[in-house]
Design an enzyme around this catalytic site. Structure first.
Site, PDB file in Angstrom:
ATOM      1  N   GLY A 107       0.820  -1.208   0.000  1.00  0.00           N
ATOM      2  CA  GLY A 107       0.000   0.000   0.000  1.00  0.00           C
ATOM      3  C   GLY A 107       0.854   1.257   0.000  1.00  0.00           C
ATOM      4  O   GLY A 107       0.527   2.253  -0.659  1.00  0.00           O
ATOM      5  N   ASP A 327      -0.052  -0.387  13.287  1.00  0.00           N
ATOM      6  CA  ASP A 327       0.373  -1.714  12.829  1.00  0.00           C
ATOM      7  C   ASP A 327       0.635  -2.675  13.995  1.00  0.00           C
ATOM      8  O   ASP A 327       0.828  -3.873  13.779  1.00  0.00           O
ATOM      9  CB  ASP A 327       1.640  -1.594  11.967  1.00  0.00           C
ATOM     10  CG  ASP A 327       1.346  -0.856  10.658  1.00  0.00           C
ATOM     11  OD1 ASP A 327       0.186  -0.866  10.207  1.00  0.00           O
ATOM     12  OD2 ASP A 327       2.280  -0.251  10.100  1.00  0.00           O
TER      13      ASP A 327
HETATM   14  C1  S3P Z   1       2.604   3.426   6.430  1.00  0.00           C
HETATM   15  C2  S3P Z   1       1.519   4.029   6.999  1.00  0.00           C
HETATM   16  C3  S3P Z   1       0.430   3.294   7.663  1.00  0.00           C
HETATM   17  C4  S3P Z   1       0.843   1.874   8.020  1.00  0.00           C
HETATM   18  C5  S3P Z   1       1.571   1.183   6.911  1.00  0.00           C
HETATM   19  C6  S3P Z   1       2.818   1.966   6.500  1.00  0.00           C
HETATM   20  C7  S3P Z   1       3.613   4.273   5.758  1.00  0.00           C
HETATM   21  O1  S3P Z   1      -0.664   3.239   6.780  1.00  0.00           O
HETATM   22  O2  S3P Z   1      -0.271   1.111   8.414  1.00  0.00           O
HETATM   23  O3  S3P Z   1       1.963  -0.115   7.312  1.00  0.00           O
HETATM   24  O4  S3P Z   1       4.709   3.788   5.432  1.00  0.00           O
HETATM   25  O5  S3P Z   1       3.323   5.456   5.547  1.00  0.00           O
HETATM   26  P1  S3P Z   1      -1.709   4.462   6.706  1.00  0.00           P
HETATM   27  O6  S3P Z   1      -0.907   5.679   6.534  1.00  0.00           O
HETATM   28  O7  S3P Z   1      -2.562   4.233   5.500  1.00  0.00           O
HETATM   29  O8  S3P Z   1      -2.462   4.398   7.993  1.00  0.00           O
END
Ligand code: S3P
Length: 442
Positions: A107, A327
């Protein structure tokens, strides 16, 4: 121990048994921070000249990022498994790849890269992902990028996402969800805008992007609940020494806290204040964790952690705290399960948008092990029983954090835990089980 078994659908699946441990003892280091590793490669790709990355957290997720920037024309030389040299294409030098960019399970890659691609005028890109990533919301980045003037199309708010880079305008954007990924996407696009871009975040989220962009020469200003970025001419980032990933240290910290006689040192862990909510919550519950050798590495606070066993008491985690341990909330459920009293998490509906619906996957994986947990729309409640849970079988739901939760549950259980789909750990921490076994005493 891993053994094949025949799943219900007839296909062979691996099941790993994690047996109970008496204590966690030893000194370890964990792989480089995943969030920072993604960012180092992505920012390196839009820099002038070379960026040296040491302590790179190599995993399936960060490999996707390396492959993505290569497809876009940046050169990545792998000098060692954790040492990379990225030869950047410059802010506006990324080329159209031959086909869709595969973001795999990551993501962070999909959302941050979208911000960069939006600023490559008149070039077209397509982002795709695996089954899990293809279910996750992308409208949250498409929306602000469209406001800035980019051409962005999603499949009903999901991947695949088509992006046509265009000249961008600066905006003031209030985050509808507390998400560092969305904040970072808008800030990265802001580098390409015609004026300044401000992101308002009602609740503070991780600030690795801000720190790294500053180190690369971009102009950013933080004021109360908002961060502003100015358009950049060029970026240059000579070196990023990636600190150990707090989220990868967290399962070890929890196991050592829960098992009597434990004494664990985890060296070189990133302690960015926006990431260590789990540490604060455990301390509030009575954990004995000390940080020493505090230093600053690549603009990030780092220290060694020493953890010994402690009895825990229940606590509540509320909405303003959630982003700081988002997380680690699956691990919090297990801490709460062995604490005195009843614990609760509220304001964590974002857990439903992670690699799995983590409110569902935490409850359905811990319940068969003897944990008294109930899901709620925005979190969960846990009835603590300060003894070892029985153990049993659970599935990872294809989610690395759930697989690691199962492993810690196995160590602290009476009968061990069989994890189906344990290979999911490779998404963030391929050597996880070996490292865990190296400190587990039986
Ligand atoms: C992350 C932000 C978080 C986290 C993901 C890594 C990042 O997600 O849960 O594992 O590297 O910016 P969200 O920003 O969508 O909450």
């Amino acid at each position: 121990m891993t053994s094949p078994f025949w799943g219900a659908a007839g296909q062979e699946r691996e099941v790993r048994l994690v047996e109970p441990a008496t204590a966690i003892r030893g000194a370890i280091a964990v792989p480089g921070d995943k969030s920072i590793s993604h960012r180092a490669v992505l920012v390196g790709a839009i820099c002038e000249g070379e960026t040296l990355i040491t302590g790179f957290g190599r995993s399936a997720d960060t490999e996707s990022t390396v492959a993505a920037v290569r497809a876009l024309g940046a050169e990545v030389v792998e000098e060692a498994p954790d040492v990379l040299r990225v030869r950047g294409a410059g802010l506006r030098g990324l080329r159209e790849p031959d086909g869709p960019i595969d973001c795999g399970n990551a993501g962070t890659l999909a959302r941050l890269l979208a911000g960069i691609l939006a600023g490559q005028p008149w070039r077209r890109f397509e982002l795709a992902g695996d089954e899990s990533l293809s279910k996750r919301p992308m409208g949250r980045v498409a929306e602000p990028l469209q406001q800035m003037g980019a051409g962005v199309e999603t499949a009903g708010g999901r991947l695949p996402m088509g992006i046509e880079g265009r000249p961008l305008r600066g905006i003031v954007y209030e985050l509808p969800v507390a998400s560092a990924q969305v904040k970072s996407c808008v800030l990265l696009a802001g580098l390409y805008a015609d004026g300044r871009t401000t992101v308002v975040e009602p609740v503070a989220t991780r600030d690795h992007t801000e720190r790294m962009l500053r180190a690369a020469g971009a102009r950013l200003r933080r004021e109360a609940d908002r961060v502003t970025v100015w358009p950049a001419e060029r970026l240059q980032l000579e070196r990023v020494d990636v600190p150990g990933d707090f989220s990868s240290a967290a399962p070890f910290v929890l196991a050592a806290t829960l098992l009597p006689g434990s004494e664990l040192i985890v060296s070189g862990v990133g302690l960015n204040p926006t990431r260590i909510g789990f540490l604060h919550v455990l301390e509030r519950m009575g954990a004995r964790i000390s940080a020493f050798n505090r230093r600053t590495v690549a603009g990030e606070p780092v220290a060694d952690l020493e953890v010994t066993h402690a009895e825990l008491v229940a606590t509540e985690v509320g909405p303003t705290e959630v982003p700081q341990l988002v997380d680690e909330l699956p691990l919090f459920a297990l801490a709460a399960a062995m604490a005195h009293g009843n614990s609760r998490v509220r304001g964590a509906q974002e857990l439903r948008e992670k690699e799995s619906d983590r409110i569902k996957s935490v409850t359905i994986s811990l319940r068969p092990l003897g944990v008294r947990i109930a899901g709620a729309p925005d979190g969960f409640r846990v009835r603590g029983v300060p003894t070892r849970p029985k153990g049993g079988g659970m599935g990872s739901e294809g989610d690395h954090r759930i697989a690691m939760l199962g492993a810690v549950a196995g160590l602290v259980s009476r009968e061990g835990v069989r994890i189906e789909g344990d290979e999911a750990v490779a998404v963030s921490f391929p050597g996880f089980f070996d490292l865990l076994e190296s400190v587990a005493h039986r």
